[in-house]
Scaffold this motif. Structure first.
Motif, PDB file in Angstrom:
ATOM      1  N   LYS A 102      13.646   0.259  10.584  1.00  0.00           N
ATOM      2  CA  LYS A 102      13.537   0.253   8.973  1.00  0.00           C
ATOM      3  C   LYS A 102      14.092   1.668   8.562  1.00  0.00           C
ATOM      4  O   LYS A 102      14.540   1.736   7.425  1.00  0.00           O
ATOM      5  N   HIS A 103      13.628   2.719   9.394  1.00  0.00           N
ATOM      6  CA  HIS A 103      14.145   4.187   9.036  1.00  0.00           C
ATOM      7  C   HIS A 103      15.517   4.100   8.858  1.00  0.00           C
ATOM      8  O   HIS A 103      16.040   4.560   7.895  1.00  0.00           O
ATOM      9  N   VAL A 138       8.793  10.304   4.418  1.00  0.00           N
ATOM     10  CA  VAL A 138       7.834   9.507   5.145  1.00  0.00           C
ATOM     11  C   VAL A 138       8.408   8.690   6.314  1.00  0.00           C
ATOM     12  O   VAL A 138       8.073   8.876   7.555  1.00  0.00           O
ATOM     13  N   MET A 139       9.576   8.318   5.863  1.00  0.00           N
ATOM     14  CA  MET A 139      10.175   7.429   7.107  1.00  0.00           C
ATOM     15  C   MET A 139      10.805   8.567   8.283  1.00  0.00           C
ATOM     16  O   MET A 139      10.715   8.279   9.574  1.00  0.00           O
ATOM     17  N   LEU A 158      16.807   1.586   5.811  1.00  0.00           N
ATOM     18  CA  LEU A 158      16.259   1.866   4.701  1.00  0.00           C
ATOM     19  C   LEU A 158      16.555   3.164   4.116  1.00  0.00           C
ATOM     20  O   LEU A 158      16.946   3.810   3.135  1.00  0.00           O
ATOM     21  N   GLY A 159      16.439   4.066   5.098  1.00  0.00           N
ATOM     22  CA  GLY A 159      16.705   5.617   5.004  1.00  0.00           C
ATOM     23  C   GLY A 159      18.082   5.674   4.239  1.00  0.00           C
ATOM     24  O   GLY A 159      18.390   6.677   3.670  1.00  0.00           O
ATOM     25  N   HIS A 160      19.237   5.234   5.190  1.00  0.00           N
ATOM     26  CA  HIS A 160      20.424   5.442   4.743  1.00  0.00           C
ATOM     27  C   HIS A 160      20.743   4.887   3.171  1.00  0.00           C
ATOM     28  O   HIS A 160      21.368   5.481   2.622  1.00  0.00           O
ATOM     29  N   GLU A 161      20.092   3.549   2.918  1.00  0.00           N
ATOM     30  CA  GLU A 161      20.274   3.050   1.692  1.00  0.00           C
ATOM     31  C   GLU A 161      19.796   3.994   0.717  1.00  0.00           C
ATOM     32  O   GLU A 161      20.453   4.292  -0.288  1.00  0.00           O
ATOM     33  N   LEU A 162      18.399   4.594   0.986  1.00  0.00           N
ATOM     34  CA  LEU A 162      17.856   5.588  -0.190  1.00  0.00           C
ATOM     35  C   LEU A 162      18.451   6.586  -0.331  1.00  0.00           C
ATOM     36  O   LEU A 162      18.502   7.179  -1.364  1.00  0.00           O
ATOM     37  N   SER A 196       0.898  -1.110  -0.121  1.00  0.00           N
ATOM     38  CA  SER A 196       0.006   0.103   0.009  1.00  0.00           C
ATOM     39  C   SER A 196       0.695   1.063  -0.073  1.00  0.00           C
ATOM     40  O   SER A 196       0.577   2.295  -0.912  1.00  0.00           O
ATOM     41  N   LEU A 197       1.755   1.239   0.752  1.00  0.00           N
ATOM     42  CA  LEU A 197       2.775   2.413   0.899  1.00  0.00           C
ATOM     43  C   LEU A 197       3.376   2.539  -0.414  1.00  0.00           C
ATOM     44  O   LEU A 197       3.517   3.744  -0.991  1.00  0.00           O
ATOM     45  N   ALA A 198       3.999   1.393  -1.123  1.00  0.00           N
ATOM     46  CA  ALA A 198       4.723   1.619  -2.510  1.00  0.00           C
ATOM     47  C   ALA A 198       3.685   2.344  -3.379  1.00  0.00           C
ATOM     48  O   ALA A 198       3.976   3.033  -4.291  1.00  0.00           O
TER      49      ALA A 198
END
Length: 419
Positions: A79-80, A69-70, A83-87, A28-30
């Motif tokens: 997850k923040h 969003v994160m 994934l935040g670091h990766e993004l 849903s978020l995607a």
């Protein structure tokens, strides 16, 4: 410009959503992030123009939105951080590098999302509807037409499917072993319906949507590599290859439909036909000659092997449809069998089969039933009845090109009556 952006969205949305699901682990978020990127495109592209790499632009925009969003705490802190670091690292890459990275993973991402959408925790109807929506880029109305059910029913299936995936915390990965086999039937059905929507669009101004055919073919070929011992995978690939071989011949100079028997067969793509026949032979060698997709591919092969329309082996096609009707009983299969029977044995024989389908509830709004019945009546010289059927079919279809063709056939019947 909105029409151009819509065309880009049709092509890029599946890759965009699939890539985002891999990153945020939430369907849903995607989809929400992808829609945000689309809104941004609608705001900016009319002034700046469509970028050279629209898919990369949409993904970069969606990633920036994901980071926002994160940061607001919409995802777990862990997850923040991960994934935040990766993004953020990926955000720093150039658009060119980003586009290349997307191309490297697109096949895996699309397959991963397809198997997620076809997870056993979902109903069969929910699996297919959700995957068509996310990966096929189809609207709720188009999916409803494919299933011959009301649009609100499809919308409810999609909402329930997304909710179930979130509640069950489904793993975002391609299944292996027995689990792969269990989900394969749903995956094949989805690919088949996506291809069909591209091959004969249920709605809109175009007779075909080639990008959907291309997506379905690509996914089918990847699946064939992933599951090389599954005969029905090869059967479906064979069917799509052979059907796609006719694409250039199916559309006239002004975009009008050209029916099978009137097509210039010199325009049929012989490479695709050879690929299809090879895939069919592989399916049969694996013992899958009686599979639903292999049977349909065998029917398509009869057309592909005929150098002219007159050389078509309609008796064999009718026999194959009879087998198909036993394997997967369906009023649509019976309707197709009636066409083959008419070509092999005459319109009176086919009309008898069609008359038995007129009371079938699922075909009540199916435009091809009156279209086929009108064709048989026209062949029998019953022009007034045929005209009525063609007009009814034209009123039921939502494809503008098909409506024009049916209206022309109705007018031809009216002219025949006048003489």
């Amino acid at each position: 410009m909105h029409r151009e952006i819509d065309a880009v969205w049709r092509i890029e949305s599946a890759r965009l959503i699939a890539g985002l699901v891999r990153m945020v682990r939430d369907v849903s978020l995607a989809e929400e992030l992808a829609q945000d990127a689309l809104v941004a495109a609608l705001e900016k592209w009319p002034q700046s123009g469509v970028p050279d790499n629209p898919g990369a632009w949409l993904m970069a925009t969606a990633k920036r939105r994901a980071i926002d969003v994160m940061r607001r705490g919409h995802l777990l802190a862990r997850k923040h951080e991960e994934l935040g670091h990766e993004l953020e690292e990926q955000q720093d890459a150039s658009v060119k590098d980003l586009d290349a990275a997307l191309d490297d993973t697109v096949g895996d991402d699309l397959l991963r999302l397809m198997f997620i959408s076809c997870h056993p925790v979902l109903s069969t109807e929910g699996r297919v509807a959700l995957t068509l929506r996310l990966l096929g880029g189809l609207t709720t109305e188009e999916i409803a037409r494919a299933f011959l059910v009301p649009a609100p029913t499809v919308a409810q299936r999609i909402v329930r499917a997304k909710r179930t995936l979130a509640e069950e915390k489904v793993a975002f990965e391609v299944p292996r072993g027995e689990e792969l086999a269990a989900r394969l039937a749903s995956v094949l059905e989805v690919i088949y319906l996506v291809f069909n929507e591209g091959y004969s669009a249920t709605a809109g101004d175009d007779w075909m949507r080639p990008e959907l055919c291309a997506d379905a073919l690509r996914l089918g070929r990847i699946l064939a590599e992933l599951a090389p011992g599954e005969p029905e995978v090869h059967g479906l690939v064979a069917l799509m290859e052979i059907q796609a071989s006719r694409s250039r011949a199916r559309v006239g100079p002004s975009g009008e439909p050209v029916l099978l028997l009137e097509q210039n067969r010199a325009l049929w793509d012989q490479l695709l036909i050879r690929r299809g026949l090879t895939a069919l032979a592989r399916a049969e060698a694996l013992g899958g000659a009686q599979g639903p997709y292999a049977l349909q591919a065998a029917i398509a092969a009869c057309h592909a092997r005929a150098r002219t329309a007159d050389e078509t082996d309609w008796a064999r096609i009718a026999a194959l449809y009879a087998v198909l009707a036993r394997v997967i009983p369906s009023p649509v299969v019976e309707l197709n069998r009636a066409v083959a029977v008419t070509m092999a044995f005459g319109p009176a024989e086919g009309l008898a089969l069609v008359e038995a389908l007129t009371s079938e509830p699922s075909l009540r709004s199916y435009h091809l039933l009156p279209s086929v019945r009108g064709d048989f009546l026209q062949k029998l010289g019953r022009f007034e009845e045929a005209r009525t059927e063609f007009e009814r079919a034209a009123s039921l279809t939502r494809n503008a090109r098909e409506r024009e063709l049916l209206q022309e056939r109705a007018a031809a019947c009216a002219r025949a009556m006048a003489h």
